[in-house]
Structure formats: C-alpha cells, structure tokens
Scaffold this motif. Structure first.
Motif, PDB file in Angstrom:
ATOM      1  N   ASP A 124       7.305   1.809  -1.248  1.00 15.27           N
ATOM      2  CA  ASP A 124       7.161   2.093   0.178  1.00 15.27           C
ATOM      3  C   ASP A 124       6.037   3.103   0.425  1.00 15.27           C
ATOM      4  N   ALA A 125       5.929   4.104  -0.445  1.00 15.98           N
ATOM      5  CA  ALA A 125       4.866   5.105  -0.293  1.00 15.98           C
ATOM      6  C   ALA A 125       3.502   4.449  -0.474  1.00 15.98           C
ATOM      7  N   ARG A 126       3.365   3.587  -1.498  1.00 20.78           N
ATOM      8  CA  ARG A 126       2.102   2.879  -1.709  1.00 20.78           C
ATOM      9  C   ARG A 126       1.771   1.968  -0.540  1.00 20.78           C
ATOM     10  N   SER A 127       2.777   1.271  -0.035  1.00 17.66           N
ATOM     11  CA  SER A 127       2.557   0.324   1.068  1.00 17.66           C
ATOM     12  C   SER A 127       2.165   1.036   2.359  1.00 17.66           C
ATOM     13  N   SER A 128       2.718   2.203   2.592  1.00 15.67           N
ATOM     14  CA  SER A 128       2.385   2.919   3.830  1.00 15.67           C
ATOM     15  C   SER A 128       0.984   3.522   3.782  1.00 15.67           C
ATOM     16  N   GLU A 129       0.429   3.718   2.577  1.00 17.37           N
ATOM     17  CA  GLU A 129      -0.930   4.259   2.424  1.00 17.37           C
ATOM     18  C   GLU A 129      -1.981   3.194   2.694  1.00 17.37           C
ATOM     19  N   GLN A 130      -1.620   1.948   2.551  1.00 17.17           N
ATOM     20  CA  GLN A 130      -2.605   0.853   2.690  1.00 17.17           C
ATOM     21  C   GLN A 130      -2.920   0.529   4.114  1.00 17.17           C
TER      22      GLN A 130
END
Length: 130
Positions: A124-130
């Motif tokens: 979720d953290a990686r996805s929200s950075e994109q």
C-alpha cells in the motif's frame, strides 16, 4: 478434467481447466463464511448459536452459507421437534474429513498473519507513492 481443448502446461505445472470440477467446489467451501461455519460446527449446533459465534454475519448470508454447505454434503440439517421448532446443523463424515486440511489452513493464517499484514502495508505504501 478435459485436457483436449488447450495445450498442456510444462511438465509439473498444474493445469486448471474451466470445466475442472474442483473450481465450483473450492469456490463454495473456501469462502470466508463457509470456513468459519465449518470451524464452529465441532458439535451439533443450532442456527442462532452459530450466528452468535460469527460476528458480522447476517441472517441471510448465514442461511445461504448453510444451504450451500448442506448441498455440497459438508453439513447435515436436522429439524428438532421442540416448541417452537428448532434446527441444528452438524458436520457429515465428508465435512469431518475436511477438518484436518481446514485446521492446517487456519493455523497457517494465524502463524503468518503478521507477515501478510506487513506485506500489505508495504504494498500500500509503494502504491500510494506512484
């Protein structure tokens, strides 16, 4: 299982045909509520007692789940000649045979829940950075 319609996968790889009889069975018994009902039925149990043990299940969903499990031969429904009439559910021999693999699956989920939650948070953290 029909294997003539599509090429076979590489040796040692599973092939899941659309007509494979395991698909609807897995779909029907491996959903969240079915698994929880199977866990609750350690002994013959009345409908309202099952509902009390499964926080969040609606009467409609529990009824559908019990019917599906009965149709699949996993549980037995018995009308009790009480006043008012009661109904209790119990595992059939087929349902009992599912207890061991279910217990292993449940134990795995408990043992690895922290790892799964960590992976979800990282994703979720990686996805929200994109």
């Amino acid at each position: 299982m029909d294997t003539s319609s599509t090429p076979l996968p590489p040796r040692g790889m599973p092939r899941f045909s659309a007509e494979c009889p395991s698909r609807p069975i897995l779909d029907q018994i491996a959903d969240k509520w079915s698994m929880m009902v199977m866990a609750v039925l350690e002994r013959p149990t009345r409908f309202n007692e099952i509902k009390r043990q499964l926080e969040g299940v609606t009467q409609r969903v529990l009824t559908q789940t019990l019917r599906r499990l009965e149709r699949n031969g996993m549980i037995r429904r018995r009308v009790l000649e009480t006043s008012p009439l009661g109904v209790e559910y119990s595992l059939t021999p087929l349902g009992e045979s599912f207890r061991e693999p279910f217990t292993r699956l449940y134990d795995w989920t408990v043992e690895h829940s922290d790892e799964v939650l960590t992976a979800q948070h990282e994703y979720d953290a990686r996805s929200s950075e994109q």
